[in-house]
Design an enzyme around this catalytic site. Sequence first.
Site, PDB file in Angstrom:
ATOM      1  N   THR A   1       3.993   4.254   0.278  1.00 47.93           N
ATOM      2  CA  THR A   1       2.423   4.659   0.853  1.00 47.93           C
ATOM      3  C   THR A   1       2.170   3.539   1.691  1.00 47.93           C
ATOM      4  OG1 THR A   1       0.869   3.898  -0.382  1.00 47.93           O
ATOM      5  CG2 THR A   1       2.175   5.791  -1.449  1.00 47.93           C
ATOM      6  N   ASP A   2       1.286   4.197   2.417  1.00 48.23           N
ATOM      7  CA  ASP A   2      -0.313   2.734   2.634  1.00 48.23           C
ATOM      8  C   ASP A   2      -0.892   2.588   1.939  1.00 48.23           C
ATOM      9  OD1 ASP A   2      -0.864   2.591   5.997  1.00 48.23           O
ATOM     10  OD2 ASP A   2      -1.568   1.434   4.601  1.00 48.23           O
ATOM     11  N   TYR A   3      -1.853   2.050   2.386  1.00 44.08           N
ATOM     12  CA  TYR A   3      -2.844   1.258   0.919  1.00 44.08           C
ATOM     13  C   TYR A   3      -3.206   2.024   0.416  1.00 44.08           C
ATOM     14  CZ  TYR A   3      -5.745  -2.947  -0.634  1.00 44.08           C
ATOM     15  OH  TYR A   3      -5.721  -4.305  -1.608  1.00 44.08           O
TER      16      TYR A   3
END
Length: 749
Positions: free
Chosen positions: A294-296
Amino acid sequence: MNERKIAYILLPAFLGIFLLGGAFTVAPKQADPGPDPITRKVDSVLALMTLEEKIGQMTLYTTDWGSTGPVIRPGYADDIRSGHCGALFNSHTAAFTRGLQRIAVEESRLKIPLLFGFDVVHGYKTMFPIPLGEAASWDMEACEKSAEVAAAEAASAGLNWTFAPMVDLTRDPRWGRVMEGAGEDPYLGSRIARAKVIGFQGTSFDKGDRVLACVKHFAGYGAPIGGRDYNTVDMSEREFREVYLPPYKAGVEAGAWTVMAAFNDLDGVPSTGNSWLMKDILRGEWNFPGFVVTDYTGINEMVSHGIVANQKEAGELAVLAGVDMDMQSAAYQDHLKQSVEEGKVPEARIDEAVRAILRTKFLLGLFDDPYKFCNEEREQQVLLSAENQAVARDVARKSIVLLRNEGVLPLAKEIKTLAVIGPLADDQNNLIGAWSGAGEGRHCVSLLSGIRNKLGKGVNIIYAKGCEIEGEDQSGFAAALAAAQKADAVVLAIGEHKDMSGEATSRATIRIPGQQEELARQLMATGKPVAVVLMNGRPLVMPWLAENAPALLECWWLGTQAGNAIADVLFGDYNPSGKLPISFPRLEGQIPIFYSHKNTGRPFDLNSKWTSKYVDIPNSPQFPFGYGLSYTSFRYGKPQVDKTVFRRGQDVTLTVTVENTGRRAGEEVVQFYLRDLVGSVTRPVQELKGFQKIMLKPGERREIQFTLTENDLAFYTRTMQWAAETGSFDLMVGGSSDDVQSVRVTMIE
Ligand code: GLC
């Protein structure tokens, strides 16, 4: 015996035991040994893991060494020790990563080595041009080489994974991350995506001088409504597949081992929980073999999206959608075990994700030598090497775009007095741009230094800052004007602050900030020849400068060797060859503006009121896609085709002669465009289908050929089938999207 040797002996011995069926139970008899030894090893390790340890491998945390998002968890060392974290990011240097790796391979129960990721987007320590600038080089070898050097530096500093290339196509320069991508076109963006993946990752992971690539942000992140970062993305599947998807596909086809899910929702479904993206397209259509991260805190943010009610449901949605690793949410660590125990997530899905992650670690050779990326001697040799500086200077020069030149450039080295003015003239820190990895401004060659390096002591160089990047203060103008009056010519360096573009920096107005343009006006009013050097992370709106600057160089943020590269161009040691990878709007009101637009039912007509236009400005951009001048000139002959009528399945070869009609050698990007005149859906007036960057000596003529295949003609038809339709096409060729010659061909069944 130092700690490294102990860990080195302990780890393989331990693994050797259970891998060879010694004191520990090897994978259960019924496990398929799999077609290759790594599968067997992965299954052997998996068989030893508790559910919590499996979920730990699916968990990625940042250390407190840097922050690229809203939250930082304390206690990552304990997470490693307890097997609750299998990868870290924002942690680098051989020494720091070795210390963390030691915890994993000596103090955790199963001693599984860590992955170390970092945003090495356009350089680790040696900084290259921001990706939008490098895209302006249209030089795939240069794009690949810079990624290769960045990977070698990163791999010498303990890293084995970069969160790059960012391949999000965008047509909205209000969006701050426009600086991080390759501009507006799917063909150019796809070519660059491929070059970057190959540069970062190479063809085999175990050499230790490359890093895993990560194609991001999947998908459509560059098309937020209003150009506002993280905003909603909504478009037809046809637009998505034809325009925004190709660069991701190109990166995956080039072998990218990881993909990062985007923050945005797409057609109402957040990418982080979007199985159409992560399963149907990524694995189903593209056979992606690696793992998705995932992104952050992207998982937790699905609660804000309103697609789930809480973090636990968010984790369930993400893992079932095909997301294997959770960056920084802790959603998997905090809830996934319960979700499995409740039967909401099959353990088989956990095993699938963990296998992909363990396989990666075996492929990288981390089980054989967890410290292979932590060699401090190598780190000292590789970082900022003279060889890397030479590559950085070459790529930087090739990224510069000459936008205007009324006979001012190149400047003569024999000039007596040169005024170097502007807030970015003697600046180092901004040259590294956003997403600058471990780059440091102090290592950069400023424009002033680059000019001094070029001209030596024989030229009187007068420097004046003139004004700040932002703010209304004009108190520095007098000294700048006085410097100009004493000089034979002026170089003026203006633009954005590096933090005015990048993540979470969307701007509703994209003008040249502060009093810089006024300073330019007043300097030009002195009558001295003024060469304006722009340093910026995005297309800027600058109607006056664009029409009045005697010379205008688009220099983006060029990185460590910026000053030397710009000086090479200013004084003619390198003939500028860059072409814009994105349209520059005349005003923000034109956005989104891009060359491959549709014709509409009322295309613009100067002589008719009732046509598609603005009543206050032209439809055309300030500077178009593919545009860039040279110190020489090129003439194109009339394009010829080997057949004007062809059958489905036949190729068409277009030949055009290009001549250097000037007195300097120079490179030209010969661009090949297509227009499908009639389709079962409306078709763009132009689509880039090929380009060749060629060097021509003065007077040299060369025949350039492009081959058009049936697939080049294909698009998503009215019934969403990818196919070419019979009919007529205009084939166009030239040195800019707005400067082409065309020839018509017709395809019949
Ligand atoms: C950021 C960015 C992403 C980056 C990640 C880790 O929010 O969106 O591109 O790779 O966090 O730093």
